[in-house]
Design a protein around this motif. Structure first.
Motif, mmCIF file in Angstrom:
data_model
loop_
_atom_site.group_PDB
_atom_site.id
_atom_site.type_symbol
_atom_site.label_atom_id
_atom_site.label_comp_id
_atom_site.label_asym_id
_atom_site.label_seq_id
_atom_site.Cartn_x
_atom_site.Cartn_y
_atom_site.Cartn_z
ATOM 1 N N ASP A 65 0.849 -1.181 0.000
ATOM 2 C CA ASP A 65 0.000 0.000 0.000
ATOM 3 C C ASP A 65 0.893 1.242 0.000
ATOM 4 O O ASP A 65 1.503 1.588 1.013
ATOM 5 C CB ASP A 65 -0.898 -0.020 1.239
ATOM 6 N N SER A 66 0.962 1.903 -1.119
ATOM 7 C CA SER A 66 1.862 3.064 -1.233
ATOM 8 C C SER A 66 1.329 4.298 -0.519
ATOM 9 O O SER A 66 2.060 5.278 -0.350
ATOM 10 C CB SER A 66 2.092 3.389 -2.717
ATOM 11 N N ASP A 67 0.040 4.283 -0.116
ATOM 12 C CA ASP A 67 -0.536 5.448 0.557
ATOM 13 C C ASP A 67 -0.426 5.373 2.079
ATOM 14 O O ASP A 67 -0.750 6.346 2.774
ATOM 15 C CB ASP A 67 -2.020 5.587 0.171
ATOM 16 N N ALA A 68 -0.002 4.219 2.608
ATOM 17 C CA ALA A 68 0.083 4.049 4.061
ATOM 18 C C ALA A 68 1.315 4.781 4.603
ATOM 19 O O ALA A 68 2.169 5.274 3.853
ATOM 20 C CB ALA A 68 0.142 2.566 4.410
ATOM 21 N N ARG A 69 1.380 4.855 5.932
ATOM 22 C CA ARG A 69 2.577 5.430 6.560
ATOM 23 C C ARG A 69 3.786 4.543 6.266
ATOM 24 O O ARG A 69 3.686 3.317 6.293
ATOM 25 C CB ARG A 69 2.374 5.566 8.068
ATOM 26 N N GLY A 70 4.900 5.176 6.020
ATOM 27 C CA GLY A 70 6.073 4.456 5.546
ATOM 28 C C GLY A 70 6.694 3.522 6.569
ATOM 29 O O GLY A 70 6.746 3.824 7.764
ATOM 30 N N GLU A 71 7.166 2.382 6.075
ATOM 31 C CA GLU A 71 7.949 1.426 6.857
ATOM 32 C C GLU A 71 9.092 0.931 5.974
ATOM 33 O O GLU A 71 8.944 0.838 4.753
ATOM 34 C CB GLU A 71 7.095 0.240 7.306
ATOM 35 N N GLY A 72 10.206 0.615 6.594
ATOM 36 C CA GLY A 72 11.338 0.129 5.824
ATOM 37 C C GLY A 72 12.385 -0.489 6.717
ATOM 38 O O GLY A 72 12.108 -0.864 7.862
ATOM 39 N N VAL A 73 13.580 -0.599 6.190
ATOM 40 C CA VAL A 73 14.682 -1.181 6.939
ATOM 41 C C VAL A 73 15.948 -0.376 6.665
ATOM 42 O O VAL A 73 16.163 0.108 5.549
ATOM 43 C CB VAL A 73 14.892 -2.669 6.553
ATOM 44 N N GLY A 99 9.968 15.924 5.805
ATOM 45 C CA GLY A 99 9.209 16.467 6.919
ATOM 46 C C GLY A 99 8.585 15.419 7.807
ATOM 47 O O GLY A 99 8.117 15.737 8.913
ATOM 48 N N ASP A 100 8.571 14.141 7.372
ATOM 49 C CA ASP A 100 8.022 13.072 8.206
ATOM 50 C C ASP A 100 8.909 12.835 9.423
ATOM 51 O O ASP A 100 10.141 13.007 9.367
ATOM 52 C CB ASP A 100 7.916 11.763 7.406
ATOM 53 N N TYR A 101 8.280 12.410 10.524
ATOM 54 C CA TYR A 101 9.029 11.984 11.701
ATOM 55 C C TYR A 101 9.282 10.478 11.578
ATOM 56 O O TYR A 101 8.341 9.704 11.329
ATOM 57 C CB TYR A 101 8.254 12.293 12.979
ATOM 58 N N VAL A 102 10.531 10.061 11.725
ATOM 59 C CA VAL A 102 10.899 8.658 11.550
ATOM 60 C C VAL A 102 11.561 8.137 12.829
ATOM 61 O O VAL A 102 12.236 8.884 13.550
ATOM 62 C CB VAL A 102 11.850 8.459 10.347
ATOM 63 N N VAL A 103 11.368 6.842 13.077
ATOM 64 C CA VAL A 103 11.938 6.188 14.257
ATOM 65 C C VAL A 103 12.546 4.860 13.819
ATOM 66 O O VAL A 103 11.924 4.109 13.057
ATOM 67 C CB VAL A 103 10.864 5.935 15.339
ATOM 68 N N SER A 104 13.744 4.579 14.312
ATOM 69 C CA SER A 104 14.400 3.289 14.083
ATOM 70 C C SER A 104 15.081 2.876 15.376
ATOM 71 O O SER A 104 16.031 3.522 15.821
ATOM 72 C CB SER A 104 15.429 3.386 12.956
ATOM 73 N N GLY A 105 14.564 1.808 15.987
ATOM 74 C CA GLY A 105 15.108 1.407 17.281
ATOM 75 C C GLY A 105 14.844 2.479 18.313
ATOM 76 O O GLY A 105 13.707 2.897 18.520
ATOM 77 N N THR A 106 15.901 2.953 18.951
ATOM 78 C CA THR A 106 15.779 4.044 19.927
ATOM 79 C C THR A 106 16.288 5.360 19.352
ATOM 80 O O THR A 106 16.623 6.281 20.092
ATOM 81 C CB THR A 106 16.572 3.702 21.199
ATOM 82 N N ILE A 146 12.525 0.738 10.235
ATOM 83 C CA ILE A 146 12.278 2.167 10.331
ATOM 84 C C ILE A 146 10.796 2.405 10.066
ATOM 85 O O ILE A 146 10.228 1.803 9.143
ATOM 86 C CB ILE A 146 13.161 2.956 9.338
ATOM 87 N N VAL A 147 10.145 3.241 10.874
ATOM 88 C CA VAL A 147 8.721 3.524 10.714
ATOM 89 C C VAL A 147 8.505 5.028 10.784
ATOM 90 O O VAL A 147 9.296 5.767 11.399
ATOM 91 C CB VAL A 147 7.867 2.828 11.802
ATOM 92 N N CYS A 148 7.431 5.467 10.142
ATOM 93 C CA CYS A 148 7.051 6.883 10.200
ATOM 94 C C CYS A 148 6.028 7.088 11.318
ATOM 95 O O CYS A 148 5.119 6.272 11.499
ATOM 96 C CB CYS A 148 6.446 7.325 8.869
ATOM 97 N N ALA A 149 6.172 8.166 12.066
ATOM 98 C CA ALA A 149 5.233 8.518 13.129
ATOM 99 C C ALA A 149 4.366 9.699 12.675
ATOM 100 O O ALA A 149 4.768 10.491 11.810
ATOM 101 C CB ALA A 149 5.985 8.873 14.400
ATOM 102 N N LYS A 150 3.181 9.808 13.283
ATOM 103 C CA LYS A 150 2.260 10.881 12.904
ATOM 104 C C LYS A 150 2.778 12.246 13.344
ATOM 105 O O LYS A 150 2.548 13.254 12.660
ATOM 106 C CB LYS A 150 0.893 10.642 13.535
ATOM 107 N N SER A 151 3.444 12.268 14.489
ATOM 108 C CA SER A 151 3.896 13.542 15.043
ATOM 109 C C SER A 151 5.177 13.340 15.835
ATOM 110 O O SER A 151 5.613 12.202 16.069
ATOM 111 C CB SER A 151 2.819 14.143 15.952
ATOM 112 N N GLU A 152 5.747 14.435 16.274
ATOM 113 C CA GLU A 152 6.964 14.359 17.088
ATOM 114 C C GLU A 152 6.678 13.693 18.425
ATOM 115 O O GLU A 152 7.499 12.913 18.922
ATOM 116 C CB GLU A 152 7.525 15.763 17.303
#
Length: 446
Positions: A65-73, A99-106, A146-152
């Motif tokens: 799904d290309s419209d979903a919030r991003g996930e990767g490695v 501009g997206d907020y991204v998180v990977s691990g800590t 790695i995942v995208c978050a909605k906000s900070e």
């Protein structure tokens, strides 16, 4: 032949290629596997690989799904001057935008720059797209999702939860009495405690048994710095393999591993653990004070950007940690043809042996340096009678005089005759054999 070797190794893991199954047989647990020979140098076979992947994805009906919030490695991450943390990633689901907020691990941050592998800017990256993300506050680990978050706030909450999970995992490992490798500050504290106990004469008590087990092993501490997590793990594995591949009982122990510049804490760790700092990639020293500290503490910082040169340097440098072995080197032998009693300067009677050199050279005090620039060695003597050493009660006999005809000389060659006096030894007889030898200190090669 190389393809057959690969197929055989795959079959050991119950993975069968289409070529193997063409001859009949069970597909096994994973089914048929495509095999594409490729060359990273010439590029041969890469088009076939891409075509095969596209075909296989259609057969397996792989969709995202290309419209979903991003996930990767995360493939790799590193520090680049002027940019900070640069993470190479592959998007597996959804999309990532600037501009997206991204998180990977800590580790987390906001995407400042989003580029493709050619460093061309992108506004958005969809599934299966390799990208370079600039914006992480610290280096994520290679292989972490790695995942995208909605906000900070959501990104910070994800990091907080993952840090809590890590603490719980570490506590569980400790309670289950899992043997952990001593790393970081714990290593420094352990080293300092051992030094304090040795200085004040405390008994280690329960540690005696562990020390007995480690006594036969040579433990070599190292501090490793790299410009990315991928390089850091590769360098660690390569250095550790030096010990495991050696015929000697050697353990390469990474007491500290981190990315980024060499800091004063790295130098302190290396000093306390008697380790060298091995640096790989585009990594420098934090400041002039850190460099001066390393020089004053005699901490060796060894930087390389090619892995095989780092390993060659490591093998040579780490050899100094191996125990020294005393190797005897015989320079020459001579037969005693006659014995003369003479009076020395202190009016004492001493025996002088008239010799004929039958092999090698005799030296009065030190051997001559070799062609390879080896330092001359101190020379000693022993006397053999009927194959038995007479001077066994004296560890090393020294020459008091060495003369050829009437001249004092430093050495005598094979075939020449000479007179030799030995300090404190006068039990010489015709027919004895005199050997000139040295004790050379050598270290085993890793």
């Amino acid at each position: 032949e190389s393809i057959m070797n690969i197929e055989n190794q795959l079959m050991e893991q119950e993975i069968f290629t289409e070529n193997v199954l063409a001859g009949g047989g069970d597909e096994g647990e994973f089914g048929a596997c495509q095999l594409f020979p490729v060359s990273g140098i010439t590029g041969e076979g890469l088009d076939d690989l891409v075509e095969g992947l596209a075909l296989q994805s259609e057969i397996m009906d792989l969709r995202a799904d290309s419209d979903a919030r991003g996930e990767g490695v995360v493939i790799d991450a590193r520090m680049e001057k002027g940019l900070g943390v640069v993470a190479d990633c592959v998007i597996r689901w959804g999309g990532v935008e600037r501009g997206d907020y991204v998180v990977s691990g800590t580790h987390g941050g906001r995407v400042k720059f989003l580029n493709d592998v050619g460093n061309k800017p992108l506004d958005r990256a969809g599934p299966s797209r390799p990208v370079r993300i600039v914006g992480f506050g610290s280096l994520p680990r290679a292989g972490d999702p790695i995942v995208c978050a909605k906000s900070e706030d959501e990104a910070k909450e994800l990091i907080r939860l993952r840090e809590s999970e890590l603490v719980n995992e570490e506590r569980a490992d400790f309670e289950n009495d899992v043997e952990l490798q001593v790393m970081g500050t714990a290593a420094k504290q352990g080293m300092m405690m051992q030094k304090a106990q040795a200085h004040y004469g405390f008994d280690n008590g329960d540690d005696d048994e562990n020390e007995e087990e480690k006594k036969d092993s040579v433990w070599i501490p190292v501090v490793i710095k790299a410009d990315s997590h991928g390089s850091l793990e590769a360098v660690r594995d390569a250095l550790v393999s030096i010990g495991t591949d050696s015929s000697l009982d050697i353990v390469i122990d990474p007491v500290e591993m981190s990315t980024g510049v060499v800091t004063s804490s790295d130098v302190l760790m290396a000093r306390e653990s008697d380790a060298a700092i091995f640096v790989f990639g585009n990594v420098g020293i934090a400041d002039k004070e850190t460099k001066k500290q390393a020089e004053s503490d005699r901490v060796s910082i060894r930087s390389h950007d090619i892995i095989y040169r780092l390993l060659e340097d490591a093998k040579e440098f780490l050899g100094k940690y191996l125990p020294v072995e005393n190797v005897e080197k015989v320079h020459g032998k001579a037969n005693v043809q006659a014995v003369f009693d003479v009076t020395d300067a202190s009016k004492k009677t001493v025996s002088i042996a008239g010799l004929r050199v039958t092999d090698g050279n005799l030296f009065k005090a030190k051997s001559r340096p070799g062609n390879d620039g080896v330092e001359p060695l101190s020379c000693f003597y022993r006397v053999l009678r009927n194959g038995t050493v007479l001077s066994s009660d004296v560890e090393k006999l020294e020459a008091s005089s060495l003369r050829k005809v009437k001249e004092d000389v430093d050495s005598v060659r094979k075939g020449d005759e000479c007179g030799l006096g030995l300090t404190g030894f006068n039990d010489l007889k015709e027919g004895d054999v005199v050997e000139c030898f040295s004790i050379e200190e050598k270290r085993a090669a890793i």
